[in-house]
Write an enzyme that holds these catalytic residues in place. Structure first.
Site, PDB file in Angstrom:
ATOM      1  N   ASP A 135      47.240  47.712  43.998  1.00  0.00           N
ATOM      2  CA  ASP A 135      46.129  47.525  45.179  1.00  0.00           C
ATOM      3  C   ASP A 135      46.476  48.485  46.284  1.00  0.00           C
ATOM      4  OD1 ASP A 135      44.629  45.695  46.737  1.00  0.00           O
ATOM      5  OD2 ASP A 135      46.246  45.062  47.854  1.00  0.00           O
ATOM      6  N   ASP A 148      38.344  49.094  49.673  1.00  0.00           N
ATOM      7  CA  ASP A 148      39.225  48.044  49.411  1.00  0.00           C
ATOM      8  C   ASP A 148      39.164  47.994  47.878  1.00  0.00           C
ATOM      9  OD1 ASP A 148      40.998  45.915  49.204  1.00  0.00           O
ATOM     10  OD2 ASP A 148      39.839  44.598  50.464  1.00  0.00           O
TER      11      ASP A 148
END
Length: 503
Positions: A383, A182
């Site tokens: 992201d 992540d």
């Protein structure tokens, strides 16, 4: 006679030139491979992948993973040098013997992805708002370190749970664990024994007492004070992270050893040992944080840099993430832009995006709609955990209007509520759509493949524009836009680079 011969010669020359021009035009097989106002979407290939996505065989993939692990172990002794390199798996295609899908069709799979996406985006916007409007200075935290953190975090105050997984060795001796990767998180953590409450995972739950290098962090250590949400209990540092869908991990913050592939172990990595965990982490044992903050895994490396290629979301294959400075020289197709930092929030990777073109025409987007303000709001972040890119009104509306104007020849389609621009293309094999180009500083341009901005939402031929409007000033470039690209996050030189089709 001479005049007739001259006329015949001119007509022959004209015909020859016309034929040569026609042949030259025919040789341009695919507009997506050359500059222009349109590009070609291969509808047939995209729909074929939607069908293959539901035919994934986890037991077979698991056997292949075990074979790969045995082969790697055999070769390990002969490797003279090793890099920090990991295989990346898509969340929907984990090679586990008991991994099952509950999706009866591709539309169901899409809806599940979008629900996670909504939670992810909501949590990012909440995190950004708290960082900009609130205060979490180390001095303030040290002056009032709480002794309990249960119940003090609002759901969505941290990052989402991610879409890509990898296998990491934790402790010494190393115990392999599937971990969520992540880029929007700073705190790495793993489920630990003894569990107060733990969700089901694929590997045995990690036991810190079996590691020679597990060291709990003290309350007022630099790493403890760097944690966004930490508390002091029995002289040791405790953490809590809560994600957009209500998933959470609570436990002890420690320094531990991590092993990446065949490379030498990385010691003293900040790692949460979660004794109380709940959520939809599928089979993962925890999360490897790749954000830009001081607790993340890259921050423990000399260069703080890494390179990754995201596997296609509908392909049960793997791609690679390498940690450390880029080893390959930039190619002619590599596009770079500045990596920006926010004064208010360390986690996110901000890009210098200066504009967008649709159909060969640059959109009338105010520079302020893409820039970060002096207070840290707005800007553009990259992201991996967000799928559908989110753009604020001043960016999204010109993009959508230009795209709709260039697709009037296509039949309207349907899609989930997040999308307002969809097309139905079941009978078509290849279709022309407007090109989409990202503009960066110094006149650099990144031309997107059609699959990077048009995504199938079912197996019936409905495709939607992979952008959505948001009321937040923050723009998010999601993983649909950088799949099948080699992306380099170069923290040393403050550069982000993209190399298309190099995964």
């Amino acid at each position: 006679m001479a005049s007739l011969f001259h006329l015949f010669f001119l007509l022959s020359l004209s015909l020859s030139l016309s034929l040569s021009l026609s042949l030259a035009l025919c040789r341009v097989k695919d507009p997506s491979e050359s500059p222009g106002t349109t590009t070609t979407l291969d509808v047939t290939a995209a729909l074929r992948k939607t069908t293959q996505a539901l035919a994934f065989d986890p037991p077979r993939a698991h056997r292949q993973l075990l074979h790969k692990a045995i082969k790697t172990t055999t070769l390990r002794s002969s490797a003279s040098t090793a890099t920090l390199s990991l295989h990346i798996y898509s969340r929907d295609f984990l090679p586990l013997p008991d991994f099952t899908t509950t999706h009866k069709d591709y539309e169901s799979l899409t809806l599940a992805r979008l629900r996670r996406d909504f939670d992810r985006v909501r949590s990012i916007f909440a995190r950004a708002a708290i960082a900009i409007n609130g205060s979490d200075s180390k001095a303030a935290k040290a002056a009032a370190m709480p002794d309990s953190i249960r119940g003090t975090i609002v759901s969505g105050s941290s990052q989402g749970i991610g879409e890509y997984f990898s296998r990491v060795g934790i402790g010494r001796p190393a115990k392999p664990q599937f971990m969520v990767l992540d880029t929007g998180s700073d705190v790495s953590w793993v489920q630990c024994l003894p569990c107060t409450d733990c969700y089901k995972q694929a590997d045995p739950i990690y036991d810190p007492t079996g590691s020679d290098t597990y060291t709990p962090l003290r309350c007022f250590s630099e790493l403890c004070l760097s944690a966004t949400n930490s508390a002091c209990r029995n002289a040791t540092c405790h953490y809590q992270v809560v994600y957009g869908d209500g998933s959470f991990s609570i436990g002890e913050l420690a320094a531990e050893t991590l092993t990446i592939g065949d490379a030498a172990p990385v010691e003293n990595v900040a790692m949460g040992c979660g004794f109380d965990n709940e959520g939809t982490f599928v089979a993962a044992g925890g999360l490897l944080a790749l954000g830009a903050g001081t607790l993340s895994f890259p921050s423990h490396l000399p260069s703080h840099s890494f390179t990754y290629c995201l596997v296609d979301r509908d392909t049960p294959g793997t791609s690679i993430i390498d940690f450390g400075p880029p080893t390959a020289q930039p190619e002619a197709s590599t596009i770079t832009t500045k990596l920006l930092r926010s004064k208010k929030i360390q986690t996110f990777y901000y890009l210098e995006l200066t504009g967008i073109s649709v159909g060969g025409t640059k959109l009338a987007i105010p520079p302020s709609a893409l820039a970060m303000d002096s207070d840290g709001s707005g800007g553009v972040i990259l992201d991996t955990g967000t799928a559908v890119s989110r753009l604020n009104k001043q960016v999204y509306e010109p993009l959508r209007e230009a795209f709709v104007n260039g697709t009037r020849h296509l039949s309207p389609g349907t899609g989930p509520g997040i999308f307002d621009t969809c097309y139905n293309m079941p009978p078509m094999k290849r279709v022309q759509v407007p090109s989409v180009v990202f503009h960066f500083g110094e006149g650099k341009e990144l031309r997107l493949r059609p699959n990077n901005f048009l995504m199938p939402v079912d197996s019936k031929g409905n495709f939607c524009l992979a952008f959505a409007k948001t009321p937040s000033p923050l723009n998010i470039i999601g993983n649909v836009q950088h799949q099948r690209m080699r992306v380099v996050i170069d923290m040393e030189n403050s550069i982000v680079s993209f190399t298309p089709n190099k995964c």
